[in-house]
Motif scaffolding. Structure first.
Motif, PDB file in Angstrom:
ATOM      1  N   ALA A  58      54.987 -22.166 -49.901  1.00 27.52           N
ATOM      2  CA  ALA A  58      55.512 -21.958 -48.544  1.00 27.52           C
ATOM      3  C   ALA A  58      54.485 -22.395 -47.503  1.00 27.52           C
ATOM      4  O   ALA A  58      54.835 -23.000 -46.485  1.00 27.52           O
ATOM      5  CB  ALA A  58      55.887 -20.493 -48.338  1.00 27.52           C
ATOM      6  N   GLU A  59      53.232 -22.109 -47.763  1.00 29.55           N
ATOM      7  CA  GLU A  59      52.185 -22.508 -46.812  1.00 29.55           C
ATOM      8  C   GLU A  59      52.095 -24.021 -46.676  1.00 29.55           C
ATOM      9  O   GLU A  59      51.933 -24.547 -45.573  1.00 29.55           O
ATOM     10  CB  GLU A  59      50.823 -21.935 -47.240  1.00 29.55           C
ATOM     11  N   ILE A  60      52.223 -24.697 -47.801  1.00 28.53           N
ATOM     12  CA  ILE A  60      52.191 -26.175 -47.753  1.00 28.53           C
ATOM     13  C   ILE A  60      53.371 -26.687 -46.927  1.00 28.53           C
ATOM     14  O   ILE A  60      53.212 -27.513 -46.030  1.00 28.53           O
ATOM     15  CB  ILE A  60      52.231 -26.774 -49.188  1.00 28.53           C
ATOM     16  N   TYR A  63      63.061 -19.975 -45.214  1.00 24.31           N
ATOM     17  CA  TYR A  63      63.432 -18.633 -45.639  1.00 24.31           C
ATOM     18  C   TYR A  63      63.267 -18.480 -47.139  1.00 24.31           C
ATOM     19  O   TYR A  63      63.591 -19.385 -47.904  1.00 24.31           O
ATOM     20  CB  TYR A  63      64.912 -18.358 -45.345  1.00 24.31           C
ATOM     21  N   GLU A  64      62.792 -17.314 -47.525  1.00 20.07           N
ATOM     22  CA  GLU A  64      62.873 -16.958 -48.935  1.00 20.07           C
ATOM     23  C   GLU A  64      64.222 -16.296 -49.152  1.00 20.07           C
ATOM     24  O   GLU A  64      64.619 -15.415 -48.378  1.00 20.07           O
ATOM     25  CB  GLU A  64      61.751 -15.980 -49.301  1.00 20.07           C
ATOM     26  N   ARG A  65      64.941 -16.739 -50.182  1.00 25.91           N
ATOM     27  CA  ARG A  65      66.249 -16.146 -50.471  1.00 25.91           C
ATOM     28  C   ARG A  65      66.328 -15.721 -51.928  1.00 25.91           C
ATOM     29  O   ARG A  65      65.633 -16.266 -52.780  1.00 25.91           O
ATOM     30  CB  ARG A  65      67.375 -17.144 -50.159  1.00 25.91           C
ATOM     31  N   GLU A  66      67.232 -14.749 -52.158  1.00 23.53           N
ATOM     32  CA  GLU A  66      67.403 -14.220 -53.519  1.00 23.53           C
ATOM     33  C   GLU A  66      68.260 -15.167 -54.338  1.00 23.53           C
ATOM     34  O   GLU A  66      69.482 -15.093 -54.309  1.00 23.53           O
ATOM     35  CB  GLU A  66      68.120 -12.863 -53.460  1.00 23.53           C
ATOM     36  N   SER A 116      68.524 -13.427 -47.230  1.00 25.05           N
ATOM     37  CA  SER A 116      67.134 -13.836 -47.030  1.00 25.05           C
ATOM     38  C   SER A 116      66.243 -12.616 -47.193  1.00 25.05           C
ATOM     39  O   SER A 116      66.538 -11.529 -46.706  1.00 25.05           O
ATOM     40  CB  SER A 116      66.939 -14.485 -45.662  1.00 25.05           C
ATOM     41  N   THR A 117      65.171 -12.794 -47.939  1.00 24.52           N
ATOM     42  CA  THR A 117      64.269 -11.674 -48.187  1.00 24.52           C
ATOM     43  C   THR A 117      63.043 -11.762 -47.288  1.00 24.52           C
ATOM     44  O   THR A 117      62.353 -10.795 -47.066  1.00 24.52           O
ATOM     45  CB  THR A 117      63.832 -11.645 -49.665  1.00 24.52           C
ATOM     46  N   ARG A 118      62.756 -12.959 -46.789  1.00 23.91           N
ATOM     47  CA  ARG A 118      61.584 -13.134 -45.945  1.00 23.91           C
ATOM     48  C   ARG A 118      61.774 -14.356 -45.064  1.00 23.91           C
ATOM     49  O   ARG A 118      62.247 -15.386 -45.539  1.00 23.91           O
ATOM     50  CB  ARG A 118      60.351 -13.366 -46.826  1.00 23.91           C
ATOM     51  N   PHE A 167      64.792 -24.392 -46.491  1.00 22.99           N
ATOM     52  CA  PHE A 167      64.225 -24.768 -45.203  1.00 22.99           C
ATOM     53  C   PHE A 167      65.009 -25.910 -44.561  1.00 22.99           C
ATOM     54  O   PHE A 167      65.752 -26.626 -45.222  1.00 22.99           O
ATOM     55  CB  PHE A 167      62.735 -25.127 -45.330  1.00 22.99           C
ATOM     56  N   VAL A 168      64.841 -26.022 -43.255  1.00 25.00           N
ATOM     57  CA  VAL A 168      65.522 -27.068 -42.492  1.00 25.00           C
ATOM     58  C   VAL A 168      64.478 -28.076 -42.026  1.00 25.00           C
ATOM     59  O   VAL A 168      63.443 -27.701 -41.481  1.00 25.00           O
ATOM     60  CB  VAL A 168      66.267 -26.479 -41.278  1.00 25.00           C
ATOM     61  N   LEU A 169      64.770 -29.345 -42.284  1.00 27.25           N
ATOM     62  CA  LEU A 169      63.893 -30.427 -41.836  1.00 27.25           C
ATOM     63  C   LEU A 169      64.526 -31.128 -40.643  1.00 27.25           C
ATOM     64  O   LEU A 169      65.738 -31.362 -40.631  1.00 27.25           O
ATOM     65  CB  LEU A 169      63.718 -31.462 -42.951  1.00 27.25           C
ATOM     66  N   ILE A 170      63.716 -31.455 -39.666  1.00 26.38           N
ATOM     67  CA  ILE A 170      64.212 -32.228 -38.528  1.00 26.38           C
ATOM     68  C   ILE A 170      63.302 -33.439 -38.333  1.00 26.38           C
ATOM     69  O   ILE A 170      62.075 -33.295 -38.254  1.00 26.38           O
ATOM     70  CB  ILE A 170      64.230 -31.385 -37.244  1.00 26.38           C
TER      71      ILE A 170
END
Lengths: 153, 156
Positions: free
Chosen positions: A83-85, A96-99, B144-146, A106-109
């Protein structure tokens, strides 16, 4: 959360069209039968309570560039690092982290598709995980004022 | 769109000031007249570049803190017709057709739903499932969890 009647009206009625005229707050005030000062104060109160992010223009991104939703399946142990990268790329708008087994969304523009392709390749190379691309094929919603910034990738 | 339009978008995107003449205030930053700024904004609205100028509420703070990205596998031949239908539901803020990635990702339709409570999201998903009937070959809700990053639009 206690909202005044005026604050509620402002929230409900001006999510769609904020007046495009010299004194927009006065135009709103006239429609609601209150003073311009009262409208400005109520807006300020909504803003101070963080109930309104801003009054601003909502852009149709795909008219001026290209946006795209993307997802990755990343092992939990590597998630923070990956995520940091990803977040370092200025083309990444939301992350977003999702289950799900696809747990990073993530969204790229970017300026155009080839710009986005280059970013995707870069992310894959730097993280070592594949990026699944979910470009928009068609949208169907009616814009009711729910604001999700640019989740419409 | 020229460079002035881009500057206008950037400036109005970050927000109008809470002063009696906000367009005048913004125009001054760009060294143009308020009328010129408003004409440009109007033209970009008409061209669909600016979807709207509006107060942007914080739905999370306003108690719509439960939202889910629901994903659906809908028969291709029917996705357009059903998509139009689902787009009219008041709890669906955004819905899109997107490509599948078989075999791991069979879903071709995304719908974002919002509610003030968890049970509300589940009711909404049930309502969508009922509307789709047999055309729904499977679905999931991705909560979303985070939030790992959230920024506004940047324009160069």
């Amino acid at each position: 959360m206690a909202l005044t009647a005026l604050e509620k009206q402002l929230l409900n009625d001006f999510q769609h069209d904020f007046p495009l005229e010299r004194r927009p707050y006065r135009a709103i005030a006239e429609r609601l039968g209150v003073s311009e000062q009262a409208v400005l104060e109520a807006m300020q109160a909504l803003h101070n309570q963080n109930l309104v992010h801003r009054i601003g223009s909502i852009i149709q991104v795909n008219k001026i560039g290209k946006s795209m939703l993307a997802a990755m399946a990343v092992p939990t142990s590597a998630l923070t690092e990956v995520a940091e990268i990803i977040n370092q790329f200025q083309e990444v708008n939301h992350n977003y982290e999702r289950e799900n087994s696809l747990n990073l969304w993530f969204v790229l523009i970017g300026e155009n598709q080839s710009h986005l392709d280059a970013v995707v390749a870069d992310i894959e190379q730097q993280t070592g995980f594949p990026v699944l691309q979910f470009p928009l094929l068609k949208d169907y919603f009616i814009d009711l004022g729910f604001e999700l910034d640019l989740s419409d990738g | 769109m020229d460079s002035l339009d881009r500057k206008i978008i950037k400036l109005t995107q970050s927000g109008l000031p809470l002063v009696p003449e906000p367009y005048q205030w913004l125009a001054r930053q760009l060294d143009i007249s308020a009328e010129q700024l408003m004409r440009r904004l109007e033209a970009m609205k008409n061209a669909g570049i600016i979807r709207r100028i509006a107060a942007v509420p914080n739905h999370y703070k306003l108690d719509y803190r439960f939202n889910g990205m629901s994903v659906w596998d809908i028969e291709d031949a029917h996705v357009d017709r059903l998509g139009e239908h689902l787009g009219q539901l008041d709890f669906v803020s955004h819905c899109y057709q997107r490509p599948r990635h078989l075999p791991e990702w069979p879903y071709n339709f995304f719908a974002m739903v919002h509610s003030t409570e968890q049970a509300g999201v589940e009711r909404q998903i049930a309502e969508i499932a009922a509307l789709l009937g047999d055309y729904n070959r499977g679905h999931e809700i991705l909560y979303s969890t985070r939030i790992l990053k959230k920024t506004g639009l940047r324009i160069r």
